[in-house]
Design an enzyme around this catalytic site. Structure first.
Site, mmCIF file in Angstrom:
data_model
loop_
_atom_site.group_PDB
_atom_site.id
_atom_site.type_symbol
_atom_site.label_atom_id
_atom_site.label_comp_id
_atom_site.label_asym_id
_atom_site.label_seq_id
_atom_site.Cartn_x
_atom_site.Cartn_y
_atom_site.Cartn_z
ATOM 1 C CG HIS A 108 3.442 -15.723 8.269
ATOM 2 N ND1 HIS A 108 3.519 -16.048 6.944
ATOM 3 C CD2 HIS A 108 4.710 -15.649 8.721
ATOM 4 C CE1 HIS A 108 4.801 -16.172 6.608
ATOM 5 N NE2 HIS A 108 5.542 -15.929 7.671
ATOM 6 C CD GLU A 114 7.734 -12.309 8.436
ATOM 7 O OE1 GLU A 114 8.752 -12.917 8.787
ATOM 8 O OE2 GLU A 114 6.651 -12.883 8.208
HETATM 9 P P1 PGA Z 1 12.248 -16.917 6.066
HETATM 10 O O1 PGA Z 1 10.727 -16.694 6.526
HETATM 11 O O2 PGA Z 1 13.120 -16.631 7.226
HETATM 12 O O3 PGA Z 1 12.291 -18.321 5.596
HETATM 13 O O4 PGA Z 1 12.467 -15.939 4.939
HETATM 14 C C1 PGA Z 1 10.378 -15.709 7.450
HETATM 15 C C2 PGA Z 1 8.924 -15.834 7.813
HETATM 16 O O5 PGA Z 1 8.125 -16.266 6.977
HETATM 17 O O6 PGA Z 1 8.542 -15.511 8.948
#
Ligand code: PGA
Length: 221
Positions: A98, A147
């Site tokens: 992540h 992401e």
């Molecule tokens: P969020 O985060 O849905 O708060 O934008 C997604 C993530 O970090 O996996």
């Protein structure tokens, strides 16, 4: 019935103690219906995992349990780490790489590749987060979440079309991977993302924390 396989993954990040995680599950669990094409996963903090898993098994909820990280090493003298072989019977999946781990804990692509290996050896599904189509996807990782860092927790999601394009590039580079999108997904935009050709689900943090909001996301599919 959904037309394609979808993954909806709740990432609690460093939030919710055992009581809060079990409360969430007691609201969400009974409302979920078995659906072969919909894979729902909840990823609480490490200390919540075994209680959450126990409750899922006892109540027979159609939800998988995942961790938010895993050790790059096997069991041994690695203080503070959670080895895949120890988590094996508790988690089905592990979120790896992540952007918050890369940024705050200096996690490298090499370490993430080691984590993927450890997860696979223990039959844990590695979900590797990439920040764009240039982030390397380690060998053995079949599930990837695109992401964009600027979209995480900001309320400013990427456009479904752009996310689809990045997902398409990743699928071209790494044949066979399943790509999810993450970054400010909520009940208002989830359908647009999963409706894209190259996107098979979403990784959701902020909008997953409130159980009623999470159910709205599931029900909107
Ligand atoms: P969020 O985060 O849905 O708060 O934008 C997604 C993530 O970090 O996996």
């Amino acid at each position: 019935m959904l037309k394609k396989e979808l993954w909806i993954i709740a990432n609690f990040k460093s939030q919710k103690n055992i009581t809060q995680a079990l409360d969430w599950l007691s609201v969400v669990g009974p409302k979920l219906h078995k659906n072969e094409n919909l894979k729902i996963v909840v990823c609480p903090v490490f200390t919540d995992l075994s209680e959450v898993k126990k409750e899922v098994l006892t109540s027979g909820y159609p939800i998988m349990v995942g961790s938010q990280d895993i050790s790059p090493f096997p069991e041994g003298a690695y203080t503070g780490e959670e080895a895949a072989s120890i988590l094996k019977n508790i988690v089905d999946l592990a979120i790896l790489g992540h952007s918050e781990r890369r940024k705050n804990f200096g996690e490298t692509d090499e370490q993430i590749a080691e984590k993927v290996k450890q997860a696979k050896q223990s039959d844990i599904i590695p979900l590797v987060c990439v920040q764009g189509s240039d982030t390397p996807v380690p060998e053995g990782a079949d599930l990837v979440a695109y992401e964009p860092v600027w979209a995480i927790g900001t309320g400013e999601a990427d456009t479904p079309a752009d996310a689809n394009e990045v997902a398409g590039k990743l699928k071209g580079k790494y044949p066979g991977v399943t790509v999810l999108y993450g970054g400010s997904v909520d009940e208002g935009n989830v359908k647009a993302f999963v409706g894209q050709e190259n996107i098979n689900g979403c990784l959701i943090a902020t909008a997953s924390l409130d159980p009623e909001q999470f159910l709205k996301i599931i029900n909107s599919l």
